[in-house]
Design a protein around this motif. Structure first.
Motif, PDB file in Angstrom:
ATOM      1  N   ARG A  83       0.808  -1.215   0.000  1.00 33.73           N
ATOM      2  CA  ARG A  83       0.000   0.000   0.000  1.00 33.73           C
ATOM      3  C   ARG A  83       0.846   1.272   0.000  1.00 33.73           C
ATOM      4  NH1 ARG A  83      -5.217  -0.008  -1.655  1.00 33.73           N
ATOM      5  NH2 ARG A  83      -6.279  -1.880  -0.921  1.00 33.73           N
ATOM      6  N   ASN A 116       3.382  -6.600  -6.191  1.00 34.78           N
ATOM      7  CA  ASN A 116       2.955  -6.554  -4.798  1.00 34.78           C
ATOM      8  C   ASN A 116       2.787  -7.950  -4.195  1.00 34.78           C
ATOM      9  OD1 ASN A 116       2.983  -3.769  -4.604  1.00 34.78           O
ATOM     10  ND2 ASN A 116       0.842  -3.567  -5.250  1.00 34.78           N
ATOM     11  N   TRP A 149       1.507   2.704  -5.143  1.00 37.25           N
ATOM     12  CA  TRP A 149       1.257   1.375  -4.607  1.00 37.25           C
ATOM     13  C   TRP A 149       0.635   0.450  -5.641  1.00 37.25           C
ATOM     14  CZ3 TRP A 149      -3.502  -0.940  -4.422  1.00 37.25           C
ATOM     15  CH2 TRP A 149      -4.609  -0.114  -4.611  1.00 37.25           C
TER      16      TRP A 149
END
Length: 125
Positions: free
Chosen positions: A31, A74, A53
């Motif tokens: 994030r 991610n 992010w």
């Protein structure tokens, strides 16, 4: 314990390419904005690139625009820096960074609160 571990640095001839990786552990950074700085001998640390992010927004220093590409995965808590058309002036220690306190793609080192140990990139002429 938060850790950012860079890899992929090395020696390359001018015009060549390298891909840096930065694996984050001890925290989920999916994030947060991540990025890269570099520092050449005798010079101040300078901003290279940053990525949002989601990966949907990026920012580059003018000196690397069009040659470097920042990306992230991610799921792997990893950020990458693809460096093409390398020049001798790209020689530096490259640092992976994360900011948990800014929601903009800052180019200022004080906005980033986590730093990796750095990886050396040397470009020969």
């Amino acid at each position: 314990q938060v850790q950012l571990v860079e890899s992929g640095g090395g020696l390359v001839q001018a015009g060549g390419s390298l891909r840096l990786s930065c694996a984050a552990s001890g925290h989920t950074f999916s994030r947060y904005i991540m990025g890269w700085f570099r520092q050449a001998p005798g010079k101040e640390r300078e901003f290279v690139a940053a990525i949002s992010w989601s990966g949907g927004s990026t920012r580059y220093a003018d000196s690397v625009k069009g040659r470097f590409t920042i990306s992230r995965d991610n799921a792997k808590n990893t950020v990458y820096l693809q460096m093409n058309s390398l020049k001798p002036e790209d020689t530096a220690v490259y640092y992976c960074v994360v900011t948990t306190k800014r929601s903009i793609l800052s180019r200022y080192s004080y906005d980033y609160d986590y730093w990796g140990q750095g990886t050396q990139v040397t470009v020969s002429s």
